[in-house]
Write an enzyme that holds these catalytic residues in place. Structure first.
Site, PDB file in Angstrom:
ATOM      1  N   ARG A 155       0.852  -1.191   0.000  1.00 34.74           N
ATOM      2  CA  ARG A 155       0.000   0.000   0.000  1.00 34.74           C
ATOM      3  C   ARG A 155       0.888   1.242   0.000  1.00 34.74           C
ATOM      4  O   ARG A 155       2.016   1.218   0.502  1.00 34.74           O
ATOM      5  CB  ARG A 155      -0.898   0.026   1.238  1.00 34.74           C
ATOM      6  N   LYS A 179      -2.057  -2.047   7.975  1.00 35.29           N
ATOM      7  CA  LYS A 179      -3.225  -1.478   8.648  1.00 35.29           C
ATOM      8  C   LYS A 179      -3.333  -2.042  10.061  1.00 35.29           C
ATOM      9  O   LYS A 179      -3.078  -3.217  10.291  1.00 35.29           O
ATOM     10  CB  LYS A 179      -4.500  -1.802   7.860  1.00 35.29           C
ATOM     11  N   HIS A 246      -2.720   2.310  -5.945  1.00 40.81           N
ATOM     12  CA  HIS A 246      -3.723   1.271  -5.716  1.00 40.81           C
ATOM     13  C   HIS A 246      -3.791   0.317  -6.906  1.00 40.81           C
ATOM     14  O   HIS A 246      -3.931  -0.897  -6.732  1.00 40.81           O
ATOM     15  CB  HIS A 246      -5.080   1.933  -5.482  1.00 40.81           C
ATOM     16  N   ARG A 249      -0.894  -2.091  -6.792  1.00 35.57           N
ATOM     17  CA  ARG A 249      -1.148  -3.158  -5.816  1.00 35.57           C
ATOM     18  C   ARG A 249      -2.152  -4.171  -6.372  1.00 35.57           C
ATOM     19  O   ARG A 249      -1.973  -5.382  -6.213  1.00 35.57           O
ATOM     20  CB  ARG A 249      -1.667  -2.535  -4.518  1.00 35.57           C
ATOM     21  N   HIS A 272      -4.156  -8.886   4.137  1.00 35.73           N
ATOM     22  CA  HIS A 272      -5.607  -8.848   4.315  1.00 35.73           C
ATOM     23  C   HIS A 272      -6.004  -9.672   5.539  1.00 35.73           C
ATOM     24  O   HIS A 272      -5.570 -10.812   5.692  1.00 35.73           O
ATOM     25  CB  HIS A 272      -6.324  -9.427   3.091  1.00 35.73           C
ATOM     26  N   TYR A 281      -9.977 -10.392  -6.198  1.00 38.86           N
ATOM     27  CA  TYR A 281      -8.962 -10.460  -7.249  1.00 38.86           C
ATOM     28  C   TYR A 281      -9.153 -11.672  -8.149  1.00 38.86           C
ATOM     29  O   TYR A 281      -8.570 -11.745  -9.229  1.00 38.86           O
ATOM     30  CB  TYR A 281      -7.564 -10.478  -6.629  1.00 38.86           C
TER      31      TYR A 281
END
Length: 305
Positions: A155, A179, A246, A249, A272, A281
């Protein structure tokens, strides 16, 4: 007035999520979403919004959502705002400041599924293989940045936060803080290792000397600066197509999933928490999947073959 009750614990809540390790970006987003909610509740007639947290009802929050929807906000944005409101209410309930969470049974607006846009693999290879002016430190830096962005699928916030000692070139991996402050190790491609080896001796450093990617003055590149460098690079050497961090990625995820078919591994590499986030995806290139099926499944072969 509802702000005297419901919003009375706002500062304490923000201090709490800072202590929990939420990023500055996340805290700022929560602040905006909650301040907007307080303003909406303050505009409602007294019979629609109570004076203390216990007086608030499901109707108050659905009315606030309806007003935001009338302003043209899309379902994804409304769902994000509702999530911020819900977390604040849950925090109040946990501390005995509300009897029940009035947002608990509010369903977020339905969101159309959006398939991420991926860049063609051939286009990316051509762009990343362009000659780099070794005498231009910024060009060398940008090349290393873009190789890492696509080669490891980070990211833009993660690239921004990288320090020089997060990179282990001999072992070919990078330590990433994602994150929620979650830590993970991500492999480096051979191209990324080579590009970083070329860049590190030219890297400008400020007083603390920690940041991996720095500007002319030695300070850490901001997320916006990283985005602008990518846009400038694509505009100068590309074919006019829009490119964002983005999309880089997304391209990493889609191309890796096509090659490996291992969605669990891709989930770990992307950082994730939920497999459902990674599963989107799988829709990136249905034609590619269909071709694999035609080639591999025994019942898919034509009779005359």
């Amino acid at each position: 007035m509802v702000l005297d009750g419901f919003a009375a614990y706002f500062d304490a809540y923000l201090e709490n999520i800072v202590r929990e390790g939420k990023s500055e970006h996340t805290v700022a987003a929560y602040r905006r979403d909650l301040e907007e909610l307080f303003a909406l509740l303050a505009q409602m007639p007294s019979e629609d919004a109570g004076g203390v947290p216990q007086d608030l009802s499901r109707r108050d929050f659905t009315a606030a959502l309806r007003r935001l929807s009338q302003r043209g906000l899309d379902g994804r944005t409304l769902a994000r705002k509702l999530s911020a409101w819900r977390q604040y209410c849950a925090w109040l309930v946990k501390r005995g400041l509300m009897r029940a969470d009035p947002t608990a049974d509010i369903k977020p607006p339905k969101q159309p599924e959006r398939v991420p846009k991926a860049l063609p693999q051939e286009w990316l290879n051509r762009m990343l293989d362009l000659p780099v002016d070794g005498g231009d430190p910024l060009a060398v830096r940008d090349h290393a940045l873009f190789e890492l962005m696509y080669g490891s699928g980070l990211r833009v916030s993660e690239i921004h936060g990288l320090n020089a000692d997060d990179v282990y070139l001999d072992e070919a991996w990078v330590h990433v803080t994602g994150k929620g402050r979650k830590q993970r190790q991500v492999p480096l491609t051979g191209k990324s290792v080579e590009a970083l080896k070329n860049y590190l001796p030219l890297r400008q450093t400020a007083s603390d000397g920690k940041a991996l990617f720095t500007g002319r003055n030695g300070t850490r590149l901001s997320q916006r600066q990283i985005q602008k460098r990518l846009e400038s690079w694509a505009a100068q050497y590309g074919d006019g197509r829009h490119v964002s961090p983005h999309m880089m990625r997304h391209s990493y995820a889609g191309h890796l999933l096509q090659a490996s078919r291992d969605i669990r591994a891709v989930q770990e590499l992307l950082g994730h928490s939920s497999l459902s986030t990674t599963q989107i995806y799988t829709k990136l290139d249905f034609d590619h999947i269909a071709r694999l099926y035609d080639e591999a499944h025994p019942r898919a072969k034509r009779q005359d073959e």
